[in-house]
Design an enzyme around this catalytic site. Structure first.
Site, short mmCIF file in Angstrom:
data_model
loop_
_atom_site.label_atom_id
_atom_site.label_comp_id
_atom_site.label_asym_id
_atom_site.label_seq_id
_atom_site.Cartn_x
_atom_site.Cartn_y
_atom_site.Cartn_z
N GLU A 441 47.27 30.43 18.74
CA GLU A 441 48.17 29.68 19.15
C GLU A 441 47.77 28.18 19.37
O GLU A 441 46.45 27.78 20.12
CB GLU A 441 48.79 30.27 20.86
CG GLU A 441 49.27 29.86 21.04
CD GLU A 441 49.30 29.56 23.10
OE1 GLU A 441 48.82 30.72 23.10
OE2 GLU A 441 49.91 29.20 23.54
N ASP A 514 47.01 32.45 24.41
CA ASP A 514 46.80 32.46 24.77
C ASP A 514 46.79 32.98 26.73
O ASP A 514 47.66 33.89 26.39
CB ASP A 514 47.04 30.99 25.89
CG ASP A 514 45.92 29.54 25.31
OD1 ASP A 514 45.49 29.98 24.33
OD2 ASP A 514 46.36 28.58 25.58
N ASP A 516 48.41 32.97 29.16
CA ASP A 516 49.30 32.04 30.25
C ASP A 516 50.40 33.03 29.50
O ASP A 516 51.06 33.28 29.12
CB ASP A 516 49.30 31.07 30.30
CG ASP A 516 49.56 30.24 28.96
OD1 ASP A 516 49.80 30.91 27.98
OD2 ASP A 516 48.77 29.34 28.88
N ASP A 518 53.07 30.99 28.22
CA ASP A 518 53.87 30.44 26.79
C ASP A 518 52.88 30.70 25.69
O ASP A 518 53.75 32.30 24.86
CB ASP A 518 52.59 28.74 26.85
CG ASP A 518 54.17 27.84 26.67
OD1 ASP A 518 54.89 28.29 27.17
OD2 ASP A 518 53.15 26.93 26.65
#
Ligand code: 28F
Length: 655
Positions: A441, A514, A516, A518
């Site tokens: 990412e 990540d 998180d 996203d």
């Protein structure tokens, strides 16, 4: 079958229980979570059999605080009479002899039996204790236990500790109750997973129309009430289709279904089309999911194509001069459940979930064709068939247009492909078995990964922005997305029906995003893409989730990494007084050295293998997360508020 005399005499005796404890894997596959649940399913299967044969209408499963589990049915009760040859009761035979229960007997027409189909004795062999109660006017009881006998220096398993006796206690109940505690010295972990158990029981309730299945979980904090769920579906497979289509828009209100027997094979299906573009066929053999497909699915697809084309001609939608529509046209937006019951099943494939009996194909095809033809006779279903044909004609139109566009774009395409692969930092090694593709990412993390990697075997593909959410898109739209095309060309194995594992350039495809929201979203989109367009990649275990650490705990030159909050506490203790904590918010915060040590080095990293055994569940998740129904997505996210929970997508499907 109910007229058949069937008592303790019929049980065949083959082998002792020691063999089971000696090699549990041979009988239940593994001693991991799957094996643990397997010994519960053996007992549940017997209760289901009793219900499928028409003798029981209710099954109750209970999970206890001490780690034990019980199953009760209201059937005839396991025979309590004495087997003339062995001199022991039917109950004792069922729980002490492998292969007991007549499952392997020719004249006993039973379809049940899992992957290993070994029966309740295996559960007994792998339990600390097991208690049976049979209700036939009075209550009969028997108990077994397993223990280490120091006198003979041997583990004794499934030994009768209380012989079958009539307690003379009067009862109005009928049926069998089995309560057992999995042996903690056998299994890696003896906690039954509520989600796994409830999901399977729900599935069994769908597959056995009208059967009531109750699940009670008593493993709740003190003072709290046990969790009780009831499943009962009077619509059977139709209800299953409605359930799978929750969050989608059906093209007609009620699914259509059919059931028939042909050449000794019992075939049942339900279908409902939605406004989606993808197909989801969920199949079962003897109540066991077959996500890898097999001959029954082949027969079903062929039957649908044939009979729907007949329908299209009969309604005049297709004229004599028109070519037939393709199967894929009729399957666009189709949700279908196929349940087949037959003897002597052979499971094949990577996860042994593919039906390998060729003799299943023709009967399923015939019954499907006959079924659709018969349903078409029902004038009330005219609007249903009109919708199906209309949808298929729409799909055919798009298919033809896409083919034209593809041909036009071909020349241009080949040039574009070159630049696309330009984003990829390929590895130098030429052995796909050893090669790994990291899909990373963000450009900055991608850059770090390029510095960190082992050039020979590790390739890096950075993803700029989010790849397209493929769930709601038609193939031509998906292929127009640059990120998606990059992935397809990097893997080199094609996509969709043309996907060919033999051309795969990387045997490990590792998603690195990540920890998180996203990152979770990107992970989901990629998994959805692989699920839809390269399912074999997942089925064959090539897809992994990379796990970057969440924390670094350090003091001077002592450095420890933690991958979750629980581990963090342990690492703090290891590093000791004066420790400092760094919480990584993204991959980009790590140096190349740190990324290598924690996430990329094959010797030290944590990878989760994505293993979709359960198409139904993946299907649901994917729809909830990716579909256009905002409500369904919100609901799902509310229930799984902690973003880390998205790993349930992986955990659940890999159990
Ligand atoms: C809680 C789990 O195991 N239920 C069962 C039956 C009923 C019969 C049966 C079972 C007899 C000779 C094997 C009764 N009456 N629930 C269960 N219910 N097993 S297991 O028979 C076993 C065979 O060999 C049963 C007449 N026929 C069969």
């Amino acid at each position: 079958m109910s007229s058949q005399k069937y008592s303790a005499e019929d049980i065949k005796i083959l082998e002792g229980l020691d063999a089971v404890r000696l090699r549990p894997g041979m009988y239940i596959g593994s001693t991991g979570p799957k094996g643990l649940h397997h010994i519960l399913w053996e007992i549940v299967d017997n209760a289901i059999d009793e219900a499928a044969n028409g003798f029981a209408s209710r099954i109750a499963v209970k999970l206890y605080a001490d780690g034990s589990a019980s199953v009760e049915d209201n059937g005839r009760g396991i025979p309590t009479d004495i087997h003339p040859k062995t001199g022991v009761s039917g109950v004792e035979v069922v729980f002490t002899q492998l292969h007991a229960g007549g499952k392997f007997d020719e004249h006993n027409y039973s379809f049940s039996g899992g992957l290993h189909g070994v029966g309740a004795s295996v559960t007994n062999a792998l339990s600390e204790w097991l208690k049976v109660e049979v209700y036939r006017n009075t209550v009969y009881k028997m108990a077994f236990r397993s223990y280490f006998d120091e006198k003979v220096n041997k583990y004794m398993c499934g030994i009768p500790s209380e012989h079958l006796r009539d307690t003379k206690e009067k009862t109005d109940k009928k049926g069998t109750f089995v309560h057992f505690k999995p042996d903690a010295t056998v299994f890696d972990n003896v906690n039954f997973n509520f989600d796994v158990v409830s999901k399977r029981l729900k599935e069994l309730a769908f597959l056995n129309k009208g059967l009531e299945i109750e699940l009670c979980d008593e493993r709740v904090p003190e003072g709290k009430n046990p969790i009780t769920i009831n499943y009962k579906y009077d619509g059977g497979l139709k209800d299953f289709a409605v359930y799978l289509n929750e969050g989608k828009t059906p093209l007609y209100n009620e699914p259509i279904s059919y059931k028939a027997e042909k050449d000794g094979i019992l075939i049942e299906f339900a279908i409902q089309h939605t406004s989606e573009f993808t197909e989801s066929l969920i199949s079962f053999v003897n109540n066991i999911p077959t996500p890898e497909g097999g001959y029954h699915e082949t027969g079903f697809r062929t039957g649908l194509t044939k009979s729907f084309n007949d329908v299209a001609r009969a309604t005049g939608a297709l004229k004599d001069k028109d070519p037939n529509l393709l199967g894929e046209d009729f399957r666009e937006g189709l949700t279908a459940i196929l349940s087949v019951k037959m003897k002597n099943v052979q499971f094949e494939g990577q996860t042994k979930t593919k039906l390998g009996n060729p003799e299943a194909r023709v009967p399923v095809e015939t019954v499907t064709t006959e079924g659709i033809a018969q349903l078409f006779q029902d004038k009330q279903l005219k609007p249903v068939f009109d919708e199906i044909v209309k949808k298929a004609q729409g799909a055919a139109k798009v298919r033809l247009a896409a083919r034209q566009a593809k041909e036009l774009a071909r020349a241009k395409n080949s040039i574009e492909n070159l630049t696309l692969v330009g984003k990829l930092s390929a590895c130098t090694g030429r052995k796909p078995e050893l090669n790994e593709l990291f899909i990373v990412e963000g450009d900055s993390a991608g850059g770090t990964a390029k510095q960190a990697r082992m050039r020979q075997t590790q390739a890096i593909l950075p993803l700029r922005g989010k790849p397209l959410n493929v769930e709601k898109k038609r193939t031509d739209q998906v292929l127009a997305n640059e990120e998606i095309r990059t992935i397809i060309s990097a893997l080199g194995a094609g996509y969709g029906g043309d996907f060919n594992l033999e051309d795969l350039k990387y045997h490990k495809v590792i998603i690195l995003s990540d920890a998180d929201q996203d990152g979770m979203h990107i992970r989901c989109i990629l998994l959805t893409f692989f699920f839809r367009y390269m399912r074999d990649l997942i089925n064959n275990g090539h897809v992994y989730i990379g796990m970057p650490p969440l924390y670094k705990v350090y003091k001077k030159d002592v450095v420890e990494y933690a991958y979750d909050d629980e581990e963090l506490q342990k690492k703090i203790e290891i590093v000791g007084k004066g420790y400092q904590i760094q919480r990584y918010k993204g991959l980009g915060e790590m140096s190349d050295e740190q990324l290598w040590e924690t996430t990329m080095d094959p010797a030290r990293r944590n990878l989760i293998q994505v293993n979709i055994e359960d198409a139904a569940e993946a299907e649901q998740m994917v729809t909830a997360l990716m579909g256009d129904r905002v409500e369904a997505r919100k609901e799902f996210l509310a229930q799984n508020a902690n973003f880390n929970k998205i790993d349930t997508f992986i955990d659940k499907v890999s159990l």
